[in-house]
Write a protein that holds these residues in place. Sequence first.
Motif, mmCIF file in Angstrom:
data_model
loop_
_atom_site.group_PDB
_atom_site.id
_atom_site.type_symbol
_atom_site.label_atom_id
_atom_site.label_comp_id
_atom_site.label_asym_id
_atom_site.label_seq_id
_atom_site.Cartn_x
_atom_site.Cartn_y
_atom_site.Cartn_z
ATOM 1 N N GLU A 24 22.915 -5.444 -0.408
ATOM 2 C CA GLU A 24 21.826 -4.856 0.465
ATOM 3 C C GLU A 24 20.883 -4.034 -0.245
ATOM 4 O O GLU A 24 21.539 -2.989 -0.971
ATOM 5 N N HIS A 25 19.563 -3.959 0.023
ATOM 6 C CA HIS A 25 18.477 -3.340 -0.638
ATOM 7 C C HIS A 25 17.366 -3.377 0.099
ATOM 8 O O HIS A 25 17.056 -4.171 1.055
ATOM 9 N N TRP A 26 16.360 -2.350 -0.644
ATOM 10 C CA TRP A 26 15.061 -2.367 -0.230
ATOM 11 C C TRP A 26 14.205 -1.954 -1.368
ATOM 12 O O TRP A 26 14.626 -1.265 -2.041
ATOM 13 N N HIS A 27 13.043 -2.374 -1.140
ATOM 14 C CA HIS A 27 11.914 -1.773 -1.981
ATOM 15 C C HIS A 27 10.575 -1.549 -1.277
ATOM 16 O O HIS A 27 10.131 -2.354 -0.327
ATOM 17 N N GLY A 28 9.767 -0.881 -1.987
ATOM 18 C CA GLY A 28 8.396 -0.718 -1.546
ATOM 19 C C GLY A 28 7.754 0.463 -2.682
ATOM 20 O O GLY A 28 7.966 0.830 -3.280
ATOM 21 N N ALA A 29 6.449 0.588 -1.912
ATOM 22 C CA ALA A 29 5.545 1.569 -2.773
ATOM 23 C C ALA A 29 6.101 3.282 -2.600
ATOM 24 O O ALA A 29 6.708 3.537 -1.515
ATOM 25 N N GLU A 38 0.990 -1.139 -0.069
ATOM 26 C CA GLU A 38 0.035 -0.085 -0.021
ATOM 27 C C GLU A 38 1.065 1.292 0.122
ATOM 28 O O GLU A 38 2.157 1.186 0.215
ATOM 29 N N PRO A 39 0.414 2.481 -0.434
ATOM 30 C CA PRO A 39 1.144 3.625 -0.364
ATOM 31 C C PRO A 39 2.057 3.876 0.852
ATOM 32 O O PRO A 39 1.593 3.708 2.051
ATOM 33 N N GLY A 40 3.336 4.147 0.696
ATOM 34 C CA GLY A 40 4.152 4.299 1.909
ATOM 35 C C GLY A 40 4.751 3.099 2.471
ATOM 36 O O GLY A 40 5.736 3.093 3.461
ATOM 37 N N ALA A 41 4.488 1.830 1.932
ATOM 38 C CA ALA A 41 4.913 0.615 2.710
ATOM 39 C C ALA A 41 6.306 0.169 2.074
ATOM 40 O O ALA A 41 6.444 0.557 0.881
ATOM 41 N N ARG A 42 6.979 -0.210 2.702
ATOM 42 C CA ARG A 42 8.267 -1.002 2.322
ATOM 43 C C ARG A 42 8.878 -2.080 3.324
ATOM 44 O O ARG A 42 8.218 -2.007 4.419
ATOM 45 N N PRO A 81 15.700 -1.599 9.646
ATOM 46 C CA PRO A 81 14.619 -0.906 8.645
ATOM 47 C C PRO A 81 15.031 0.233 8.026
ATOM 48 O O PRO A 81 15.973 1.002 8.469
ATOM 49 N N VAL A 82 14.160 0.566 7.211
ATOM 50 C CA VAL A 82 14.511 1.658 6.293
ATOM 51 C C VAL A 82 14.079 2.937 6.988
ATOM 52 O O VAL A 82 12.682 2.842 7.271
ATOM 53 N N THR A 83 14.862 4.117 7.290
ATOM 54 C CA THR A 83 14.370 5.136 7.997
ATOM 55 C C THR A 83 13.487 5.889 7.021
ATOM 56 O O THR A 83 13.580 5.977 5.746
ATOM 57 N N ASP A 84 12.658 6.623 7.923
ATOM 58 C CA ASP A 84 11.901 7.736 6.890
ATOM 59 C C ASP A 84 12.655 8.605 6.401
ATOM 60 O O ASP A 84 12.369 8.950 5.051
ATOM 61 N N GLU A 85 14.135 9.052 6.468
ATOM 62 C CA GLU A 85 14.939 9.772 5.868
ATOM 63 C C GLU A 85 15.534 9.022 4.724
ATOM 64 O O GLU A 85 15.394 9.815 3.526
ATOM 65 N N GLU A 86 15.772 7.840 4.763
ATOM 66 C CA GLU A 86 16.127 6.931 3.622
ATOM 67 C C GLU A 86 15.201 6.944 2.618
ATOM 68 O O GLU A 86 15.098 7.101 1.379
#
Length: 131
Positions: free
Chosen positions: A94-99, A46-50, A123-128
């Motif tokens: 190392e990576h991340w992905h999301g909406a 969903e929007p904002g999820a990662r 966790p991926v921070t809000d700043e990242e």
Amino acid sequence: MQTESKTLFEKGEKVKNENFSGTAYLKMLVTNDTENPIIVGNVTFEPGARNRWHRHPGGQILLVTDGVGYYQERGKPKKILRKGDVIKCPPNIEHWHGASIDSHFSHLAIGNSDKESVVWLLPVTDEEYLK
């Protein structure tokens, strides 16, 4: 702004663990067996999820099926992903992905189950996420 998901594959069950921020769903489409060590999951954010920073010892391929999302490898700029995009993530990167902040995001995640499973990191921070 597109916020409602119309997934190509079944949305699946809500992910209920600490490896995701926000609301995400997972439907396993292919599970490994003795003849084929490949796994395929449909992931819908969903929007904002990662998800968290993580790595796959066997590598990972993402096939974007809908929405707008982000993908970032450690030390590199965040990429904006759209339907039809393909990401080939090498083993142990190392990576991340999301909406994105204002759109759902769906992709097929393809992995090699002959290798160690996902290694979840911080966790991926809000700043990242917002950078």
